[in-house]
Design a protein around this motif. Sequence first.
Motif: not given
Lengths: 123, 135
Positions: A46-64
């Motif tokens: 779950k820690v790995i899964f959440k880290d993956k989410i954080r990596a994927v969402r970073k550019p998405l947040l920047e886009e927003q």
Amino acid sequence: MATTMITDKDGNTIDASTASIPSDRHFRNAWSLSGTTITEDMTAAKVIFKDKIRAVRKPLLEEQDTLFMKALEDDDSSAQSTIKTKKKALRDAPAASAITNADTITKLKAAWDTTNLGTSPYA
Amino acid sequence: MALTRVINSGIGVAASIAGEATATTNLQQGLCKVWADIDMTGTAAVDDSFNVTSMTDGGTGLPTITIANDFANTNYCCAGMGPQGASGNDECLVHFKTTSARSTGSCNFRTVDVYNAASALDYDPNTVLFFGDLA
């Protein structure tokens, strides 16, 4: 022929040819050895899964963020509200109950929020 | 084009080699002492190798090569290369895990995705070459 050894997350090592090994490496750093069987430790996975989410969402947040600046310039309150909702969903993604409640790797992979995060890296 | 000349000074003495012109170089020093082609996807494996006993899969992008005939010291030089993944934006970089990753009998290196914040990633192939002084 060189042999392959596998070390689990706790430093335990086994000859790969004598071990039962998970079918994929998505959660490799969560591998835990018991006897000759390696399984994924769900807490570590779950820690790995959440880290993956954080990596994927970073550019998405920047886009927003960029879109929000444009909405501010245009004084578009409707767009600002939509973007705020989207950003909150991205920020909340790692805390989803589906992740917390997942008790198998299959359920954990299925907890990927494709609506907000896009295509799952675990599909 | 000049012929290659091997100048052997006798048993137990380093052989020299001359290539294009008259300058000579030490033959043994120029030989690759260890090489390996590693697959870190699925169940990690060494696809082919030279002077390698085993490879330890220590985690995502974290292989350790165990050398069959050890080096004399830890100052040997390594080179590595990996692929660009199928997505086209996850280029591999191979580097030592730490500054003390080299021992005379093993080398611990790491493969990372330079496109994605240099996060560890498994690749196939990972190819590495080690040059140095054997024990």
